[in-house]
Write a protein that holds these residues in place. Structure first.
Motif, PDB file in Angstrom:
ATOM      1  N   ASP A  84      39.010  51.275 -34.540  1.00  0.00           N
ATOM      2  CA  ASP A  84      39.257  51.453 -33.194  1.00  0.00           C
ATOM      3  C   ASP A  84      38.432  52.609 -32.359  1.00  0.00           C
ATOM      4  OD1 ASP A  84      41.363  49.623 -33.350  1.00  0.00           O
ATOM      5  OD2 ASP A  84      42.517  51.209 -34.263  1.00  0.00           O
ATOM      6  N   HIS A 120      36.655  47.484 -39.139  1.00  0.00           N
ATOM      7  CA  HIS A 120      37.174  47.234 -37.970  1.00  0.00           C
ATOM      8  C   HIS A 120      37.794  48.315 -37.488  1.00  0.00           C
ATOM      9  CE1 HIS A 120      36.196  42.980 -38.783  1.00  0.00           C
ATOM     10  NE2 HIS A 120      36.890  43.151 -39.989  1.00  0.00           N
ATOM     11  N   ARG A 165      28.943  46.696 -31.436  1.00  0.00           N
ATOM     12  CA  ARG A 165      30.113  46.205 -31.778  1.00  0.00           C
ATOM     13  C   ARG A 165      31.472  46.622 -30.941  1.00  0.00           C
ATOM     14  NH1 ARG A 165      27.522  43.440 -34.607  1.00  0.00           N
ATOM     15  NH2 ARG A 165      27.529  43.303 -36.491  1.00  0.00           N
ATOM     16  N   ARG A 166      31.278  47.239 -29.738  1.00  0.00           N
ATOM     17  CA  ARG A 166      32.057  47.536 -28.603  1.00  0.00           C
ATOM     18  C   ARG A 166      33.110  48.372 -29.089  1.00  0.00           C
ATOM     19  NH1 ARG A 166      32.599  42.052 -25.070  1.00  0.00           N
ATOM     20  NH2 ARG A 166      30.211  41.913 -24.706  1.00  0.00           N
ATOM     21  N   VAL A 167      32.761  49.345 -29.796  1.00  0.00           N
ATOM     22  CA  VAL A 167      33.680  50.280 -30.297  1.00  0.00           C
ATOM     23  C   VAL A 167      33.565  51.995 -29.632  1.00  0.00           C
ATOM     24  CG1 VAL A 167      34.588  51.735 -32.477  1.00  0.00           C
ATOM     25  CG2 VAL A 167      33.554  49.351 -32.860  1.00  0.00           C
ATOM     26  N   PRO A 168      34.758  52.269 -29.182  1.00  0.00           N
ATOM     27  CA  PRO A 168      34.393  53.747 -28.787  1.00  0.00           C
ATOM     28  C   PRO A 168      34.089  54.683 -29.327  1.00  0.00           C
ATOM     29  CG  PRO A 168      36.472  52.663 -27.906  1.00  0.00           C
ATOM     30  CD  PRO A 168      35.820  51.880 -29.020  1.00  0.00           C
ATOM     31  N   LYS A 189      28.344  51.472 -30.845  1.00  0.00           N
ATOM     32  CA  LYS A 189      29.197  51.321 -29.704  1.00  0.00           C
ATOM     33  C   LYS A 189      28.641  49.988 -28.828  1.00  0.00           C
ATOM     34  CE  LYS A 189      30.445  53.285 -25.086  1.00  0.00           C
ATOM     35  NZ  LYS A 189      30.305  54.363 -23.954  1.00  0.00           N
ATOM     36  N   PHE A 190      27.616  49.904 -28.552  1.00  0.00           N
ATOM     37  CA  PHE A 190      27.065  48.660 -27.934  1.00  0.00           C
ATOM     38  C   PHE A 190      27.041  47.401 -28.642  1.00  0.00           C
ATOM     39  CE2 PHE A 190      25.508  52.379 -25.247  1.00  0.00           C
ATOM     40  CZ  PHE A 190      26.090  52.282 -24.125  1.00  0.00           C
ATOM     41  N   ASP A 250      32.284  58.216 -25.342  1.00  0.00           N
ATOM     42  CA  ASP A 250      33.529  58.275 -24.776  1.00  0.00           C
ATOM     43  C   ASP A 250      34.506  59.389 -24.353  1.00  0.00           C
ATOM     44  OD1 ASP A 250      33.576  55.121 -24.076  1.00  0.00           O
ATOM     45  OD2 ASP A 250      33.183  55.140 -26.404  1.00  0.00           O
TER      46      ASP A 250
END
Length: 374
Positions: free
Chosen positions: A85, A83, A105-108, A102-103, A147
């Motif tokens: 950040d 998990h 798991r929506r992690v920067p 990133k897409f 990012d």
């Protein structure tokens, strides 16, 4: 979101790259291994790599083998287990994985670019023209999806006009661990030192020719080389210039041992050519050479123009045209320096090298992480 990057507590950073970091002997692995170690001071690190040094084994996760969907599933399992950040990677070879994560798991995601790998590979003949352009345009497509992008030089960052969030980082050094002699050594004989690989862009042929030139001028000049890689062509060049008897070569030693070998020299030379491999990369040995307090001679290529004019006050910077002759002149200048001049140059250079501290490098990386999460 944990706030080592947002202001409340330590963030969790997953480093993701298929890189060998155990017992590093070259610039990139040395830099990456130490940067990750330093980042542990402020971040909860998980290091997913091919291997790691001993001080990172407790946070090590083996980088998955294979490719395709099997590799993606393995990467997803790693992300789901830890998990993070932030996902942090290096170079242009492994951009697809972090972008998919990133897409999915929506992690920067953040990447560090130490050079331009497809340019270097093409220049060295390791890839063809089709592969070069495929890799180039893939990088131009994927990098804007990161990012934050950390680059060693502004010139490298400038290759990607659609990348908006760019931070500039320098290779770090721990000043207290870099050997430093407060009193300069005798200048006779003049011993020119070089540490690094034997690739053509490093300019070793020019250093060899320059030593031959200054010896023709009557200066007792010698070579002390600490090399990695195949040195057959270098030895042949040395023999062709009748320098074998005044050349010492040490091969494939540790970083700490290489530092001690450079202490035996009168000047440290970084004679990189204007080849494509040199233009975008930062010679990781430069900060360390400056910190040793020994006169440094280097060509005005790569990051050096971005560091001018200040670095020109602490090292002898020569043009990238007609390197051999300019280098011979610089060696002659060093040989003519008084003890007081060399001592002052060394002291000032060590002071200038403070700008390359690991604290500063870690601050840039942490700032990139913070900006990546908004």
């Amino acid at each position: 979101m944990s706030a080592g990057v947002c202001g409340c507590s330590m963030s969790k950073v997953l480093f993701l790259s298929d890189i060998e970091l155990k017992n590093p002997m070259r610039g990139t692995p040395i830099h990456v291994a130490r940067l990750l170690t330093e980042l542990r001071r402020e971040h909860d690190m998980v290091v997913c790599a091919a291997s790691v040094p001993d001080d990172l084994t407790d946070v090590f996760v083996q980088y998955p083998r294979g490719g395709g969907l099997g590799k993606l599933r393995a990467l997803l399992r790693i992300v789901d287990a830890h998990h993070p950040d932030i996902i942090f990677t290096i170079g242009q070879t492994g951009l697809v994985g972090p972008v998919l994560l990133k897409f999915l798991r929506r992690v920067p995601i953040v990447v560090e670019l130490q050079g331009v790998e497809y340019v270097e590979k093409y220049a060295m003949g390791h890839i063809g023209l089709f592969q070069y352009y495929f890799w180039k345009y893939k990088s131009m497509l994927l990098l804007p999806l990161f990012d934050a992008v950390i680059a060693f030089t502004r010139r490298t960052a400038g290759l990607y006009p659609f990348v908006r969030n760019v931070k500039i980082i320098f290779p770090g050094i721990d000043l207290e661990t870099v050997p430093y002699d407060t009193e300069p050594k005798p200048m006779t004989p003049l011993i020119a030192g070089y540490a690094g690989n034997t690739d053509a862009y490093q300019g070793l042929t020019h250093l060899i020719e320059a030593i031959a030139l200054v010896r023709e001028r009557g200066l007792d000049a010698r070579l002390h080389l600490v090399l990695t890689g195949d040195d057959a062509k270098v030895r042949a060049r040395i023999e062709a210039f009748n320098l074998t008897s005044v050349t010492s070569i040490v091969r494939n030693i540790s970083h700490a041992e290489a530092q001690q070998e450079m202490r035996k020299t009168s000047t440290i030379v970084i004679p990189r050519t204007n080849a494509l491999e040199s233009v975008y990369g930062f010679p990781s040995k430069l900060p360390e050479a400056l910190a040793m307090g020994i006169p440094v001679i280097l060509t005005n290529v790569g990051p050096v123009p971005e560091l001018m004019p200040e670095i020109g006050e602490h090292a002898l910077v020569i043009p990238v045209e007609d390197i051999s002759n300019h280098l011979a002149d610089a060696l002659t200048r060093v040989a003519a320096m008084s003890v007081a001049e060399r001592k002052k140059l060394g002291e000032d250079a060590r002071g200038y090298a403070k700008r390359f501290s690991w604290e500063r490098a870690m601050g840039v990386a942490s700032d990139a992480f913070k900006s990546a999460v908004g």
